[in-house]
Design a protein around this motif. Sequence first.
Motif, PDB file in Angstrom:
ATOM      1  N   LEU A  31      46.759  -9.391  24.657  1.00  0.00           N
ATOM      2  CA  LEU A  31      49.239  -9.962  24.916  1.00  0.00           C
ATOM      3  C   LEU A  31      48.493 -11.222  23.005  1.00  0.00           C
ATOM      4  O   LEU A  31      48.180 -11.996  23.404  1.00  0.00           O
ATOM      5  N   ARG A  32      49.580 -11.036  21.952  1.00  0.00           N
ATOM      6  CA  ARG A  32      49.102 -11.609  21.064  1.00  0.00           C
ATOM      7  C   ARG A  32      50.281 -12.772  20.634  1.00  0.00           C
ATOM      8  O   ARG A  32      51.348 -12.088  20.553  1.00  0.00           O
ATOM      9  N   ARG A  87      52.873 -13.196  18.172  1.00  0.00           N
ATOM     10  CA  ARG A  87      54.116 -12.150  17.912  1.00  0.00           C
ATOM     11  C   ARG A  87      54.565 -12.645  18.885  1.00  0.00           C
ATOM     12  O   ARG A  87      56.061 -12.887  18.468  1.00  0.00           O
ATOM     13  N   ASN A 135      53.262 -13.542  32.846  1.00  0.00           N
ATOM     14  CA  ASN A 135      54.106 -12.260  32.918  1.00  0.00           C
ATOM     15  C   ASN A 135      54.909 -13.481  34.410  1.00  0.00           C
ATOM     16  O   ASN A 135      56.734 -12.818  34.525  1.00  0.00           O
ATOM     17  N   ALA A 159      58.047  -3.198  29.832  1.00  0.00           N
ATOM     18  CA  ALA A 159      58.091  -2.183  29.046  1.00  0.00           C
ATOM     19  C   ALA A 159      56.416  -2.226  28.204  1.00  0.00           C
ATOM     20  O   ALA A 159      56.651  -2.364  27.207  1.00  0.00           O
ATOM     21  N   VAL A 160      55.543  -2.661  29.431  1.00  0.00           N
ATOM     22  CA  VAL A 160      54.338  -2.945  28.761  1.00  0.00           C
ATOM     23  C   VAL A 160      53.500  -1.359  28.971  1.00  0.00           C
ATOM     24  O   VAL A 160      54.054   0.054  29.763  1.00  0.00           O
ATOM     25  N   HIS A 187      49.080  -0.219  31.306  1.00  0.00           N
ATOM     26  CA  HIS A 187      48.735  -1.961  31.939  1.00  0.00           C
ATOM     27  C   HIS A 187      49.346  -1.335  33.022  1.00  0.00           C
ATOM     28  O   HIS A 187      49.312  -3.056  33.364  1.00  0.00           O
ATOM     29  N   VAL A 240      60.210   1.591  31.612  1.00  0.00           N
ATOM     30  CA  VAL A 240      60.805   1.698  30.806  1.00  0.00           C
ATOM     31  C   VAL A 240      59.227   2.860  30.770  1.00  0.00           C
ATOM     32  O   VAL A 240      58.979   3.407  29.963  1.00  0.00           O
ATOM     33  N   ALA A 241      58.041   2.233  31.346  1.00  0.00           N
ATOM     34  CA  ALA A 241      56.893   3.507  30.698  1.00  0.00           C
ATOM     35  C   ALA A 241      57.281   4.778  31.552  1.00  0.00           C
ATOM     36  O   ALA A 241      57.911   4.675  32.589  1.00  0.00           O
ATOM     37  N   ALA A 242      57.082   5.213  30.682  1.00  0.00           N
ATOM     38  CA  ALA A 242      56.987   6.366  30.711  1.00  0.00           C
ATOM     39  C   ALA A 242      55.559   7.282  31.421  1.00  0.00           C
ATOM     40  O   ALA A 242      54.760   6.590  32.364  1.00  0.00           O
ATOM     41  N   MET A 251      64.542   6.546  30.574  1.00  0.00           N
ATOM     42  CA  MET A 251      63.091   6.911  30.078  1.00  0.00           C
ATOM     43  C   MET A 251      64.312   7.001  28.621  1.00  0.00           C
ATOM     44  O   MET A 251      65.568   7.620  28.771  1.00  0.00           O
ATOM     45  N   PRO A 252      64.112   6.001  27.840  1.00  0.00           N
ATOM     46  CA  PRO A 252      64.292   5.518  26.255  1.00  0.00           C
ATOM     47  C   PRO A 252      64.185   6.644  25.426  1.00  0.00           C
ATOM     48  O   PRO A 252      62.840   7.083  25.944  1.00  0.00           O
ATOM     49  N   ASN A 253      64.604   6.295  24.349  1.00  0.00           N
ATOM     50  CA  ASN A 253      63.144   7.063  23.560  1.00  0.00           C
ATOM     51  C   ASN A 253      64.098   6.823  21.154  1.00  0.00           C
ATOM     52  O   ASN A 253      64.393   5.395  21.650  1.00  0.00           O
TER      53      ASN A 253
HETATM   54  N1  LIG Z   1      58.155   4.346  21.908  1.00  0.00           N
HETATM   55  C1  LIG Z   1      58.595   5.145  22.900  1.00  0.00           C
HETATM   56  O1  LIG Z   1      59.391   5.981  22.749  1.00  0.00           O
HETATM   57  C2  LIG Z   1      58.690   5.297  24.548  1.00  0.00           C
HETATM   58  C3  LIG Z   1      59.479   6.153  25.039  1.00  0.00           C
HETATM   59  C4  LIG Z   1      60.026   6.337  26.170  1.00  0.00           C
HETATM   60  C5  LIG Z   1      59.758   4.967  27.428  1.00  0.00           C
HETATM   61  N2  LIG Z   1      58.609   4.701  26.724  1.00  0.00           N
HETATM   62  C6  LIG Z   1      57.340   3.201  27.377  1.00  0.00           C
HETATM   63  O2  LIG Z   1      57.938   2.047  26.652  1.00  0.00           O
HETATM   64  C7  LIG Z   1      56.558   1.305  27.273  1.00  0.00           C
HETATM   65  C8  LIG Z   1      56.533   0.687  26.121  1.00  0.00           C
HETATM   66  O3  LIG Z   1      55.955   1.388  25.096  1.00  0.00           O
HETATM   67  P1  LIG Z   1      55.559   1.038  23.342  1.00  0.00           P
HETATM   68  O4  LIG Z   1      55.985   2.245  22.276  1.00  0.00           O
HETATM   69  O5  LIG Z   1      57.140   0.018  22.819  1.00  0.00           O
HETATM   70  O6  LIG Z   1      54.378  -0.171  23.270  1.00  0.00           O
HETATM   71  P2  LIG Z   1      54.011  -1.096  22.519  1.00  0.00           P
HETATM   72  O7  LIG Z   1      53.930  -1.126  21.169  1.00  0.00           O
HETATM   73  O8  LIG Z   1      52.616  -1.483  22.681  1.00  0.00           O
HETATM   74  O9  LIG Z   1      54.654  -2.519  23.604  1.00  0.00           O
HETATM   75  C9  LIG Z   1      54.377  -2.910  24.708  1.00  0.00           C
HETATM   76  C10 LIG Z   1      54.048  -4.529  24.231  1.00  0.00           C
HETATM   77  O10 LIG Z   1      53.403  -4.842  25.431  1.00  0.00           O
HETATM   78  C11 LIG Z   1      53.373  -6.403  25.208  1.00  0.00           C
HETATM   79  N3  LIG Z   1      52.448  -6.635  26.484  1.00  0.00           N
HETATM   80  C12 LIG Z   1      50.788  -5.915  26.246  1.00  0.00           C
HETATM   81  N4  LIG Z   1      49.967  -5.951  27.360  1.00  0.00           N
HETATM   82  C13 LIG Z   1      50.802  -7.054  27.902  1.00  0.00           C
HETATM   83  C14 LIG Z   1      50.862  -7.635  29.145  1.00  0.00           C
HETATM   84  N5  LIG Z   1      49.946  -7.789  30.431  1.00  0.00           N
HETATM   85  N6  LIG Z   1      52.328  -8.718  29.768  1.00  0.00           N
HETATM   86  C15 LIG Z   1      52.941  -8.587  29.388  1.00  0.00           C
HETATM   87  N7  LIG Z   1      53.006  -7.782  28.039  1.00  0.00           N
HETATM   88  C16 LIG Z   1      52.037  -6.942  27.081  1.00  0.00           C
HETATM   89  C17 LIG Z   1      52.461  -6.144  24.057  1.00  0.00           C
HETATM   90  O11 LIG Z   1      52.376  -6.940  23.464  1.00  0.00           O
HETATM   91  P3  LIG Z   1      51.761  -7.653  22.190  1.00  0.00           P
HETATM   92  O12 LIG Z   1      52.374  -6.798  20.941  1.00  0.00           O
HETATM   93  O13 LIG Z   1      51.261  -8.518  22.082  1.00  0.00           O
HETATM   94  O14 LIG Z   1      50.278  -6.791  22.203  1.00  0.00           O
HETATM   95  C18 LIG Z   1      54.140  -5.140  23.461  1.00  0.00           C
HETATM   96  O15 LIG Z   1      54.797  -6.006  22.798  1.00  0.00           O
HETATM   97  C19 LIG Z   1      55.941   2.380  27.852  1.00  0.00           C
HETATM   98  O16 LIG Z   1      55.945   2.169  28.910  1.00  0.00           O
HETATM   99  C20 LIG Z   1      56.167   3.475  27.269  1.00  0.00           C
HETATM  100  O17 LIG Z   1      55.368   4.500  28.057  1.00  0.00           O
HETATM  101  C21 LIG Z   1      57.976   4.168  25.147  1.00  0.00           C
END
Ligand SMILES: NC(=O)c1ccc[n+]([C@@H]2O[C@H](COP(=O)([O-])OP(=O)(O)OC[C@H]3O[C@@H](n4cnc5c(N)ncnc54)[C@H](OP(=O)(O)O)[C@@H]3O)[C@@H](O)[C@H]2O)c1
Length: 246
Positions: free
Chosen positions: A1-2, A5, A21, A34-35, A39, A64-66, A95-97
């Motif tokens: 976690l940053r 950010r 959390n 949404a991690v 994770h 939303v975790a895939a 399941m978003p996009n």
């Molecule tokens: N992208 C898509 O199109 C899409 C589609 C369907 C589902 N999803 C799902 O959406 C989720 C997020 O995807 P993403 O692409 O947005 O990933 P991402 O950019 O890596 O976002 C993950 C977020 O979680 C935070 N995080 C990491 N570890 C954590 C913790 N222990 N506690 C709380 N927050 C934490 C991160 O913070 P930092 O920024 O500080 O690292 C980041 O903001 C995933 O589960 C993915 O499967 C995504």
Amino acid sequence: LRSARLTELENRYGIQTTAENTEVFNAADVVILAVKPQHMDNVLKALSQALPQALTGVKLVISVAAGFPIEKIERHLYPPLDQDAKGLLPIVRVMPNTPALVLAGMAGLSANDFVTETELRDAKTILEAVGRVIQFEEEALHAVTAISGSGPAYIFYFVEAFVETGINLGLRPSQALTLTLETMKGAAKLLEETAEAPAELRKKVTSKGGTTEAALTVLEQHGVKEHLKEAIRAAAERSVALGQME
Ligand SMILES: NC(=O)c1ccc[n+]([C@@H]2O[C@H](COP(=O)([O-])OP(=O)(O)OC[C@H]3O[C@@H](n4cnc5c(N)ncnc54)[C@H](OP(=O)(O)O)[C@@H]3O)[C@@H](O)[C@H]2O)c1
């Protein structure tokens, strides 16, 4: 976690942030997970420590975790709860996009048995802020993943082919991109507004011996539609496999 950010998010959106959390979990009526899927176990383990005390009322969990099934979320969060308390912790999986980033998202939603009409409406309202939502049985989320979840990437792939060929044929990159995008948007709009079958619309623009027919003949010869179907099925199969991983 940053932490940088978190500060950035606070400043940009005027929101409260925390690195804990469980603090969010205790305070919020709706908790969005949404991690990254890898994770989720750790995050859920920490949240379960706050149960049942965190349940002062209904707390809607939206993940939303895939490829992370509702059953896995339940396995983490429900053991400390009796049946009544479980009713206070309904779970929705989505399941978003990525077009959600430009408010044109298409999400599939699935709810567990503790989700009432009220919470379903709340979940849909939240998701509809960034696009459209359709409810499914959870099993269908594999198909949703394969079609709309991963779908934007297939479309980007087509765009690459259109634009690269346009450039090869002498167009400027910006011209090729505009022609491609407007054509895709136009075709989608035509499908939506005429409600005609895609095959019908295709036949209407394909005259015998014409240019469109020349292109479609090549697509047919190479079995492009069959290959595409195979690709989409591969995404669905991968989704099933990921969901089964412990
Ligand atoms: N992208 C898509 O199109 C899409 C589609 C369907 C589902 N999803 C799902 O959406 C989720 C997020 O995807 P993403 O692409 O947005 O990933 P991402 O950019 O890596 O976002 C993950 C977020 O979680 C935070 N995080 C990491 N570890 C954590 C913790 N222990 N506690 C709380 N927050 C934490 C991160 O913070 P930092 O920024 O500080 O690292 C980041 O903001 C995933 O589960 C993915 O499967 C995504």
